[in-house]
Scaffold this motif. Structure first.
Motif, PDB file in Angstrom:
ATOM      1  N   UNK A  20       0.834  -1.196   0.000  1.00  0.00           N
ATOM      2  CA  UNK A  20       0.000   0.000   0.000  1.00  0.00           C
ATOM      3  C   UNK A  20       0.874   1.254   0.000  1.00  0.00           C
ATOM      4  N   UNK A  21       1.951   1.243   0.780  1.00  0.00           N
ATOM      5  CA  UNK A  21       2.874   2.382   0.806  1.00  0.00           C
ATOM      6  C   UNK A  21       3.521   2.572  -0.567  1.00  0.00           C
ATOM      7  N   UNK A  22       3.924   1.458  -1.182  1.00  0.00           N
ATOM      8  CA  UNK A  22       4.527   1.517  -2.512  1.00  0.00           C
ATOM      9  C   UNK A  22       3.529   2.083  -3.515  1.00  0.00           C
ATOM     10  N   UNK A  23       2.287   1.656  -3.414  1.00  0.00           N
ATOM     11  CA  UNK A  23       1.247   2.146  -4.311  1.00  0.00           C
ATOM     12  C   UNK A  23       1.044   3.648  -4.128  1.00  0.00           C
ATOM     13  N   UNK A  24       1.068   4.106  -2.878  1.00  0.00           N
ATOM     14  CA  UNK A  24       0.910   5.538  -2.606  1.00  0.00           C
ATOM     15  C   UNK A  24       2.081   6.328  -3.184  1.00  0.00           C
ATOM     16  N   UNK A  25       3.291   5.783  -3.034  1.00  0.00           N
ATOM     17  CA  UNK A  25       4.480   6.438  -3.592  1.00  0.00           C
ATOM     18  C   UNK A  25       4.368   6.491  -5.113  1.00  0.00           C
ATOM     19  N   UNK A  30       3.494   9.343 -10.111  1.00  0.00           N
ATOM     20  CA  UNK A  30       2.716   9.454 -11.345  1.00  0.00           C
ATOM     21  C   UNK A  30       2.090  10.840 -11.457  1.00  0.00           C
ATOM     22  N   UNK A  31       1.584  11.356 -10.354  1.00  0.00           N
ATOM     23  CA  UNK A  31       1.002  12.700 -10.347  1.00  0.00           C
ATOM     24  C   UNK A  31       2.037  13.759 -10.687  1.00  0.00           C
ATOM     25  N   UNK A  32       3.228  13.613 -10.110  1.00  0.00           N
ATOM     26  CA  UNK A  32       4.298  14.573 -10.402  1.00  0.00           C
ATOM     27  C   UNK A  32       4.725  14.499 -11.868  1.00  0.00           C
ATOM     28  N   UNK A  33       4.795  13.278 -12.400  1.00  0.00           N
ATOM     29  CA  UNK A  33       5.184  13.119 -13.807  1.00  0.00           C
ATOM     30  C   UNK A  33       4.145  13.737 -14.739  1.00  0.00           C
ATOM     31  N   UNK A  34       2.871  13.548 -14.431  1.00  0.00           N
ATOM     32  CA  UNK A  34       1.823  14.151 -15.253  1.00  0.00           C
ATOM     33  C   UNK A  34       1.893  15.675 -15.201  1.00  0.00           C
ATOM     34  N   UNK A  35       2.154  16.215 -14.012  1.00  0.00           N
ATOM     35  CA  UNK A  35       2.280  17.669 -13.872  1.00  0.00           C
ATOM     36  C   UNK A  35       3.479  18.173 -14.670  1.00  0.00           C
ATOM     37  N   UNK A  36       4.593  17.449 -14.600  1.00  0.00           N
ATOM     38  CA  UNK A  36       5.791  17.847 -15.351  1.00  0.00           C
ATOM     39  C   UNK A  36       5.526  17.772 -16.849  1.00  0.00           C
ATOM     40  N   UNK A  37       4.836  16.723 -17.287  1.00  0.00           N
ATOM     41  CA  UNK A  37       4.515  16.581 -18.708  1.00  0.00           C
ATOM     42  C   UNK A  37       3.623  17.730 -19.166  1.00  0.00           C
ATOM     43  N   UNK A  38       2.667  18.097 -18.340  1.00  0.00           N
ATOM     44  CA  UNK A  38       1.779  19.199 -18.684  1.00  0.00           C
ATOM     45  C   UNK A  38       2.567  20.504 -18.770  1.00  0.00           C
ATOM     46  N   UNK A  39       3.487  20.716 -17.809  1.00  0.00           N
ATOM     47  CA  UNK A  39       4.323  21.915 -17.842  1.00  0.00           C
ATOM     48  C   UNK A  39       5.155  21.952 -19.122  1.00  0.00           C
TER      49      UNK A  39
END
Length: 185
Positions: A20-25, A30-39
């Motif tokens: 569960x911790x790994x999934x949260x990480x 994934x959220x950070x990568x999507x934000x970076x891709x959008x930027x």
């Protein structure tokens, strides 16, 4: 038995918690990568919007491309047809692409022989079909050649030069045996 089951249960809970911790990480990453891709996408759009288009008559590699007429003088010697002819076709196509429309085109070999004898001493009218005809004829075109562009360049200048015309002469070859091209032109 029960102690063993409790141990197994404890082990599974530990693995589940770690999973569960790994999934949260992974979700955070994934959220950070999507934000970076959008930027990056937004930055790309911004940069593309700022990019200025090259004016149609701007030089390419320092060579002005404002000519209204284009002449190709092509070395048709054996060394060219045997080793570099596909490059000739490629470079000729690329050069024609630089000039989307000109008033006239002519093609002759290094000896001054015209690719199309019926166009001798005249400009071929530029059109997609003329360009296709030129590129298509290259494969079978093999007139005699001494591998020096001097005669072809002289013929092109003597026949087509006019002070009021913007003409480019492109020489495609693999050998120049003269001392100086300046002496030719």
């Amino acid at each position: 038995g029960v102690a063993r089951l409790r141990g197994d249960l404890s082990e599974f809970r530990g693995e589940f918690a770690a999973s569960q911790e790994l999934s949260e990480v992974q979700d955070i990453l994934e959220g950070r990568m999507l934000a970076a891709q959008q930027d990056l996408s937004e930055e790309m759009r911004r940069l593309l919007a700022r990019q200025q288009r090259r004016p149609p008559d701007a030089p390419v590699g320092g060579i002005p491309i404002d000519s209204e007429y284009v002449i190709f003088v092509i070395d048709t010697s054996g060394s060219m047809s045997s080793y570099t002819w596909s490059l000739v076709v490629q470079k000729m196509s690329q050069t024609l692409d630089i000039y989307p429309h000109v008033k006239g085109i002519q093609v002759m070999n290094d000896m001054g022989q015209y690719m199309f004898p019926d166009t001798r001493r005249a400009w071929m009218k530029d059109s997609p079909s003329t360009r296709k005809r030129i590129i298509g004829a290259l494969d079978a075109w093999a007139p005699f050649s001494n591998s020096s562009p001097v005669e072809g360049i002289n013929a092109a200048i003597q026949t087509f030069y006019r002070p009021d015309r913007k003409i480019s002469i492109y020489t495609l070859g693999d050998d120049f045996s003269g001392r100086s091209i300046r002496a030719v032109v």
